[in-house]
Design a protein around this motif. Structure first.
Motif, PDB file in Angstrom:
ATOM      1  N   PRO A   7       0.704  -1.178   0.113  1.00 20.33           N
ATOM      2  CA  PRO A   7      -0.058  -0.028   0.092  1.00 20.33           C
ATOM      3  C   PRO A   7       0.827   1.362   0.008  1.00 20.33           C
ATOM      4  O   PRO A   7       0.316   2.439  -0.449  1.00 20.33           O
ATOM      5  N   PHE A  65      -4.358   4.680   6.503  1.00 14.44           N
ATOM      6  CA  PHE A  65      -4.777   3.808   5.563  1.00 14.44           C
ATOM      7  C   PHE A  65      -3.648   2.659   5.325  1.00 14.44           C
ATOM      8  O   PHE A  65      -4.012   1.376   5.191  1.00 14.44           O
ATOM      9  N   VAL A  66      -2.577   2.727   5.243  1.00 16.88           N
ATOM     10  CA  VAL A  66      -1.525   1.929   4.874  1.00 16.88           C
ATOM     11  C   VAL A  66      -1.372   0.883   6.146  1.00 16.88           C
ATOM     12  O   VAL A  66      -1.292  -0.051   6.028  1.00 16.88           O
ATOM     13  N   GLU A  69      -4.479  -1.489   6.117  1.00 16.73           N
ATOM     14  CA  GLU A  69      -4.251  -2.412   4.916  1.00 16.73           C
ATOM     15  C   GLU A  69      -3.296  -3.378   5.508  1.00 16.73           C
ATOM     16  O   GLU A  69      -3.695  -4.474   5.107  1.00 16.73           O
ATOM     17  N   ARG A  70      -2.215  -3.170   5.889  1.00 13.92           N
ATOM     18  CA  ARG A  70      -1.163  -3.742   6.525  1.00 13.92           C
ATOM     19  C   ARG A  70      -1.710  -4.809   7.408  1.00 13.92           C
ATOM     20  O   ARG A  70      -1.343  -6.008   7.431  1.00 13.92           O
ATOM     21  N   ALA A  72      -4.668  -5.546   7.949  1.00 15.67           N
ATOM     22  CA  ALA A  72      -5.954  -6.767   7.366  1.00 15.67           C
ATOM     23  C   ALA A  72      -5.134  -7.454   6.646  1.00 15.67           C
ATOM     24  O   ALA A  72      -5.636  -8.887   6.560  1.00 15.67           O
ATOM     25  N   GLU A  73      -4.007  -7.460   5.904  1.00 15.08           N
ATOM     26  CA  GLU A  73      -3.526  -8.298   5.208  1.00 15.08           C
ATOM     27  C   GLU A  73      -2.669  -9.467   6.174  1.00 15.08           C
ATOM     28  O   GLU A  73      -2.632 -10.522   6.042  1.00 15.08           O
TER      29      GLU A  73
END
Length: 166
Positions: A7, A65-66, A69-70, A72-73
Motif C-alpha cells: 500500500p 490507511f497503510v 491495510e497492512r 488486514a493483510e
C-alpha cells in the motif's frame, strides 16, 4: 496477496497525498500573506492556521490507511495459516462488550463491526389508535383527493382514467 503492490508503494495514492498536502500548505501560506497585508482580518489568520492542519490530516489519513491495510493483510495471512474454528463471540478474558472495547483500546485487533448491545435500541413510535385522530387524518386525505380531482379537471384530464408515468 501476491501481485498486489504494498500500500505504501502505490504511486497514484502517494502523488495524491503529496499534491493535497502541498496545496493545503500553499493555501495556508496564501492566507498568511493575506492576513499580513493591510486589509487582512482575523478570518484570514484562522484560515492560515487551518490549512496546515488539513495538510497534516491528509498525511495522517494516508499512514492510517497503510497501517489498516497492512493489519488486514496480516490478519488474512494468519487466518489462512490457522486451523478453521467455530466462530466465537467477540469477547476477551474480561468478557462482554467491555472486554471487546478494552482489547480494542489496548491496540489488539479491534472489532470491525459495532458489537451488539453497545448502542441503545432505537425507540419505536407508539401506535395510538385514537379515533379522533383517525377521523381527522381521513378528513385530510379526502381534502387532498378533492384538490387533486380539481387540478385534473382544470388541466382537462379526467380523474377516473388510469395514469401512467411511462
Amino acid at each position: 496477496m501476491e501481485g498486489v503492490s504494498a500500500p505504501h508503494r502505490r504511486p497514484a495514492l502517494i502523488i495524491l497525498v503529496v499534491v493535497t498536502a502541498a496545496a493545503c500548505l500553499g493555501l495556508g501560506y496564501w492566507q498568511w500573506t493575506r492576513f499580513e497585508s493591510g486589509n487582512g482580518t482575523a478570518q484570514n489568520l484562522g484560515y492560515a492556521l487551518q490549512w496546515p492542519l488539513f495538510a497534516g490530516f491528509a498525511l495522517w489519513a494516508y499512514f492510517r490507511f497503510v497501517r489498516l491495510e497492512r493489519d488486514a493483510e496480516a490478519e488474512a495471512d494468519a487466518a489462512d495459516r490457522a486451523e478453521p474454528t467455530a466462530p466465537n463471540e467477540p469477547t476477551d478474558e474480561r468478557g462482554g462488550v467491555r472486554g471487546v472495547l478494552a482489547s480494542w483500546r489496548a491496540g489488539k485487533s479491534g472489532p470491525r463491526e459495532i458489537p451488539a448491545g453497545l448502542l441503545p435500541e432505537r425507540p419505536t413510535a407508539a401506535r395510538d389508535e385514537d379515533p379522533v385522530l383517525a377521523e381527522y387524518n381521513q378528513y385530510l386525505a379526502d381534502l387532498h383527493a378533492r384538490d387533486i380531482e380539481e387540478q385534473f379537471r382544470g388541466a382537462g384530464i379526467r380523474p377516473d382514467t388510469e395514469r401512467s408515468a411511462g
